[in-house]
Motif scaffolding. Structure first.
Motif, mmCIF file in Angstrom:
data_model
loop_
_atom_site.group_PDB
_atom_site.id
_atom_site.type_symbol
_atom_site.label_atom_id
_atom_site.label_comp_id
_atom_site.label_asym_id
_atom_site.label_seq_id
_atom_site.Cartn_x
_atom_site.Cartn_y
_atom_site.Cartn_z
ATOM 1 N N ASP A 154 46.163 -25.290 -27.525
ATOM 2 C CA ASP A 154 46.384 -26.635 -27.151
ATOM 3 C C ASP A 154 45.484 -27.512 -26.944
ATOM 4 O OD1 ASP A 154 46.402 -25.342 -24.949
ATOM 5 O OD2 ASP A 154 48.361 -26.172 -24.066
ATOM 6 N N GLY A 155 44.747 -27.303 -26.042
ATOM 7 C CA GLY A 155 43.531 -27.821 -25.708
ATOM 8 C C GLY A 155 42.786 -28.129 -26.706
ATOM 9 N N HIS A 156 42.325 -27.286 -27.607
ATOM 10 C CA HIS A 156 41.465 -27.302 -28.619
ATOM 11 C C HIS A 156 41.927 -28.451 -29.666
ATOM 12 C CE1 HIS A 156 40.400 -22.892 -27.887
ATOM 13 N NE2 HIS A 156 39.854 -23.567 -26.935
ATOM 14 N N THR A 157 43.296 -28.282 -29.874
ATOM 15 C CA THR A 157 43.868 -29.181 -30.890
ATOM 16 C C THR A 157 43.633 -30.739 -30.312
ATOM 17 O OG1 THR A 157 45.306 -27.452 -31.813
ATOM 18 C CG2 THR A 157 45.868 -29.837 -32.211
ATOM 19 N N ALA A 158 43.927 -30.623 -29.127
ATOM 20 C CA ALA A 158 43.976 -32.028 -28.605
ATOM 21 C C ALA A 158 42.405 -32.725 -28.530
ATOM 22 C CB ALA A 158 44.456 -32.087 -27.181
ATOM 23 N N ALA A 159 41.666 -31.749 -28.334
ATOM 24 C CA ALA A 159 40.359 -32.363 -28.267
ATOM 25 C C ALA A 159 39.661 -32.873 -29.658
ATOM 26 C CB ALA A 159 39.169 -31.222 -27.985
ATOM 27 N N VAL A 160 40.180 -31.972 -30.969
ATOM 28 C CA VAL A 160 39.744 -32.446 -32.246
ATOM 29 C C VAL A 160 40.557 -33.362 -32.766
ATOM 30 C CG1 VAL A 160 39.278 -31.559 -34.343
ATOM 31 C CG2 VAL A 160 38.697 -30.092 -32.523
ATOM 32 N N LEU A 161 41.648 -33.607 -32.313
ATOM 33 C CA LEU A 161 42.662 -34.969 -32.448
ATOM 34 C C LEU A 161 41.753 -36.144 -31.808
ATOM 35 C CD1 LEU A 161 46.165 -33.711 -32.364
ATOM 36 C CD2 LEU A 161 45.145 -34.647 -34.107
ATOM 37 N N ALA A 162 41.394 -36.057 -30.593
ATOM 38 C CA ALA A 162 40.804 -37.064 -30.080
ATOM 39 C C ALA A 162 39.261 -37.368 -30.853
ATOM 40 C CB ALA A 162 40.618 -36.724 -28.483
ATOM 41 N N LEU A 163 38.586 -36.609 -31.326
ATOM 42 C CA LEU A 163 37.755 -36.859 -32.199
ATOM 43 C C LEU A 163 37.872 -37.492 -33.306
ATOM 44 C CD1 LEU A 163 34.582 -36.352 -32.966
ATOM 45 C CD2 LEU A 163 35.393 -34.033 -33.943
ATOM 46 N N ALA A 164 39.050 -37.036 -33.723
ATOM 47 C CA ALA A 164 39.475 -37.696 -35.318
ATOM 48 C C ALA A 164 39.686 -39.023 -34.857
ATOM 49 C CB ALA A 164 40.830 -36.962 -35.620
ATOM 50 N N ARG A 165 40.342 -39.601 -33.587
ATOM 51 C CA ARG A 165 40.781 -40.867 -33.682
ATOM 52 C C ARG A 165 39.586 -41.736 -33.297
ATOM 53 N NH1 ARG A 165 43.164 -43.300 -28.167
ATOM 54 N NH2 ARG A 165 41.141 -42.821 -27.349
ATOM 55 N N ARG A 166 38.661 -41.154 -32.493
ATOM 56 C CA ARG A 166 37.230 -42.026 -32.393
ATOM 57 C C ARG A 166 36.418 -42.115 -33.977
ATOM 58 N NH1 ARG A 166 33.821 -39.363 -27.444
ATOM 59 N NH2 ARG A 166 35.552 -39.943 -25.574
ATOM 60 N N LEU A 167 36.351 -41.182 -34.640
ATOM 61 C CA LEU A 167 35.796 -41.238 -35.997
ATOM 62 C C LEU A 167 36.842 -41.950 -36.918
ATOM 63 C CD1 LEU A 167 34.749 -37.728 -36.568
ATOM 64 C CD2 LEU A 167 33.315 -39.489 -35.661
ATOM 65 N N ALA A 168 38.084 -42.220 -36.629
ATOM 66 C CA ALA A 168 38.923 -43.069 -37.690
ATOM 67 C C ALA A 168 38.490 -44.437 -37.499
ATOM 68 C CB ALA A 168 40.245 -42.675 -37.495
ATOM 69 N N ALA A 169 38.296 -44.776 -36.107
ATOM 70 C CA ALA A 169 38.194 -46.192 -35.693
ATOM 71 C C ALA A 169 37.004 -46.464 -35.783
ATOM 72 C CB ALA A 169 38.373 -46.236 -33.866
ATOM 73 N N ASP A 170 35.706 -45.596 -36.240
ATOM 74 C CA ASP A 170 34.371 -46.159 -36.374
ATOM 75 C C ASP A 170 33.966 -45.167 -37.460
ATOM 76 O OD1 ASP A 170 31.807 -47.341 -36.824
ATOM 77 O OD2 ASP A 170 31.340 -46.866 -34.789
ATOM 78 N N PRO A 171 34.074 -45.008 -38.633
ATOM 79 C CA PRO A 171 33.916 -43.745 -39.497
ATOM 80 C C PRO A 171 32.270 -43.823 -39.861
ATOM 81 C CG PRO A 171 35.370 -45.296 -40.649
ATOM 82 C CD PRO A 171 34.993 -45.882 -39.315
ATOM 83 N N PRO A 172 31.676 -42.566 -40.022
ATOM 84 C CA PRO A 172 30.264 -42.512 -40.466
ATOM 85 C C PRO A 172 30.170 -43.208 -41.789
ATOM 86 C CG PRO A 172 31.467 -40.459 -40.649
ATOM 87 C CD PRO A 172 32.379 -41.271 -39.860
ATOM 88 N N ARG A 173 29.130 -43.945 -42.045
ATOM 89 C CA ARG A 173 28.754 -44.592 -43.293
ATOM 90 C C ARG A 173 27.977 -43.981 -44.114
ATOM 91 N NH1 ARG A 173 29.753 -48.071 -39.445
ATOM 92 N NH2 ARG A 173 31.116 -49.939 -39.625
ATOM 93 N N ASP A 174 26.838 -43.004 -43.733
ATOM 94 C CA ASP A 174 25.932 -42.376 -44.504
ATOM 95 C C ASP A 174 26.289 -40.987 -44.511
ATOM 96 O OD1 ASP A 174 25.234 -41.717 -41.844
ATOM 97 O OD2 ASP A 174 23.387 -42.196 -41.900
ATOM 98 N N HIS A 175 27.339 -40.264 -43.902
ATOM 99 C CA HIS A 175 27.496 -39.033 -44.146
ATOM 100 C C HIS A 175 29.118 -38.967 -43.983
ATOM 101 C CE1 HIS A 175 27.083 -39.305 -39.676
ATOM 102 N NE2 HIS A 175 27.882 -38.381 -39.675
ATOM 103 N N ALA A 176 29.483 -37.477 -44.102
ATOM 104 C CA ALA A 176 30.857 -37.283 -43.932
ATOM 105 C C ALA A 176 31.174 -36.157 -42.783
ATOM 106 C CB ALA A 176 31.680 -37.031 -45.159
ATOM 107 N N VAL A 177 32.382 -35.936 -42.353
ATOM 108 C CA VAL A 177 32.680 -34.992 -41.388
ATOM 109 C C VAL A 177 34.133 -34.438 -41.691
ATOM 110 C CG1 VAL A 177 33.131 -34.616 -38.884
ATOM 111 C CG2 VAL A 177 31.427 -36.234 -39.293
#
Length: 418
Positions: free
Chosen positions: A130-153
């Motif tokens: 449950d913690g692993h899922t929450a952590a990577v969801l939080a990462l997703a929100r950060r990247l969605a707000a400011d997506p990388p421009r020269d590479h992908a994740v």
């Protein structure tokens, strides 16, 4: 973390109940977007914790993750039936780096008194997924707000980590070749490390697992008279002789750089009637090793040992091996170096840990079979005797997740280093 058979459990998820945790978390996401990550982590983790699902049955959890990712403005897809993945960055390019979380819970009855404790009888998130899922969801929100421009994740929320067969091969088979990143990172909460500390080591970290079944066949002796039982071969006696000799193949589960395989026998069965010579004996166990070569060496030693016991006792002994239940997990030097740099850049405490490889396992090793990567151990200990993983009292403070979200964000933004 270790392989265990998937079991069916009714979750009690009804249609009228379906929207409550999801809606609550989605509202929380809107309220906290760009704000307090800890508050978001708490809400996400506890929503998942309340409604755990066992391996390959993570239907509600996968739908929950999918809906959140969509609300973040992303476009998730399903590489496996109850797994979710999402590509973030310029479309059409191969991701430079991937991050994996696992979704499944365990058949463990929770004994904590937490207000967010499991509502599903006999099932809980006792391994921190449950913690692993929450952590990577939080990462997703950060990247969605400011997506990388020269590479992908690529972010993967995987089904069935605790099961055999595990969900990792299903996910990898479901990912197009152009979607597989050359480097993957995973995380695992670790109560033996204090909260706020990341544990990381180069090289072998977790063992492979193979299933071992040894069948011993005896022979029936004379049935009656002065020569009763003469000519017989006691399969149980031969099996016990074999069990006692197993330390020569390194018994138990403890591994080190110099003790690179271990064989643990957890079940021995023999005989049908207490007054008859046992004609059959079976030993069931697991072989753990740090590499394919180490596993092969252990199997060669085991077969040599069984030959010796068979000659000495007259029993016939057959060894059956089920390989690839789990591959070994070996952190690559390049991924460890990048992760260590990310810890320094974010001010997260890093410890070279553990001192030796561990005899436990995780199916994240599948992601590293054909590429680089590393698993980071996330400290969540908050006392002198924290509850172990896989126990009914396991719990943690979500504040322990903040450092790994920071480190993963750094790795996602700078996958090739600074």
């Amino acid at each position: 973390m270790d392989a265990s058979p998937a079991q069916q459990h009714r979750t009690g998820f009804g249609s009228a109940d379906r929207r409550c945790p999801v809606t609550s978390a989605l509202v929380s996401e809107r309220q906290t977007a760009g704000g307090n990550d800890l508050e978001l982590l708490r809400r996400l983790r506890r929503a998942v914790h309340r409604r755990p699902e066992t391996a390959h049955r993570e239907h509600r959890t996968a739908a929950y993750v999918e809906r959140l990712l969509t609300r973040f403005g992303l476009h998730p897809f399903r590489p496996a039936p109850t797994s979710v993945a999402v590509h973030i960055g310029p479309p059409g390019i191969r991701p430079a780096v991937g991050f994996r979380a696992d979704l499944d819970a365990l058949a463990v009855a929770e004994e904590t008194s937490a207000p967010y404790r499991s509502r599903v009888l006999g099932v809980m998130h006792a391994c921190g997924h449950d913690g692993h899922t929450a952590a990577v969801l939080a990462l997703a929100r950060r990247l969605a707000a400011d997506p990388p421009r020269d590479h992908a994740v690529l972010l993967v929320f995987q089904q069935g980590e605790e099961a055999h067969p595990s969900g990792a091969p299903l996910v990898l088979q479901g990912l197009p070749a152009a979607m597989r990143p050359p480097m993957f990172y995973g995380l695992h909460l670790w109560p033996e490390l204090p909260s706020g500390v990341i544990g990381l080591r180069d090289g072998p970290l977790l063992a492979s697992v193979a299933g071992i079944t040894v069948r011993v066949t005896g022979a029936e002796g004379r049935a009656h008279g002065t020569q009763a039982e003469s000519g017989g071969v006691d399969a149980l006696s031969a099996g016990v002789d074999l069990y006692r000799a197993l330390p020569t193949v390194a018994a138990g589960r403890t591994l080190t750089e110099n003790r690179r395989h271990a064989l643990h026998v957890g079940r021995l069965t023999a005989g049908e009637q207490p007054h008859r010579v046992p004609l059959q004996c079976e030993l069931h166990g697991t072989l753990r090793a740090l590499s394919d070569a180490d596993e092969n060496a252990a199997l060669a030693q085991l077969r040599q040992l069984t030959s010796v016991i068979a000659r000495r006792t007259g029993a016939a002994i057959d060894v059956e091996v089920e390989r690839d239940i789990r591959p070994s997990l070996c952190n690559s030097a390049s991924a460890v170096d990048l992760a260590a740099a990310a810890c320094r850049a974010t001010g997260v405490a890093l410890r070279t840990y553990p001192a030796q490889p561990l005899g436990v396992s995780d199916d994240f090793g599948w992601y590293l079979k054909d590429g680089a990567g590393a698993m980071l151990l996330v400290g969540c200990g908050n006392g002198s005797s924290p509850a172990d993983l896989h126990t009914p009292l396991f719990d943690f403070d979500e504040e322990a997740l903040v450092p790994i979200v920071d480190v993963f964000t750094e790795l996602a933004r700078h996958p090739f280093g600074h």
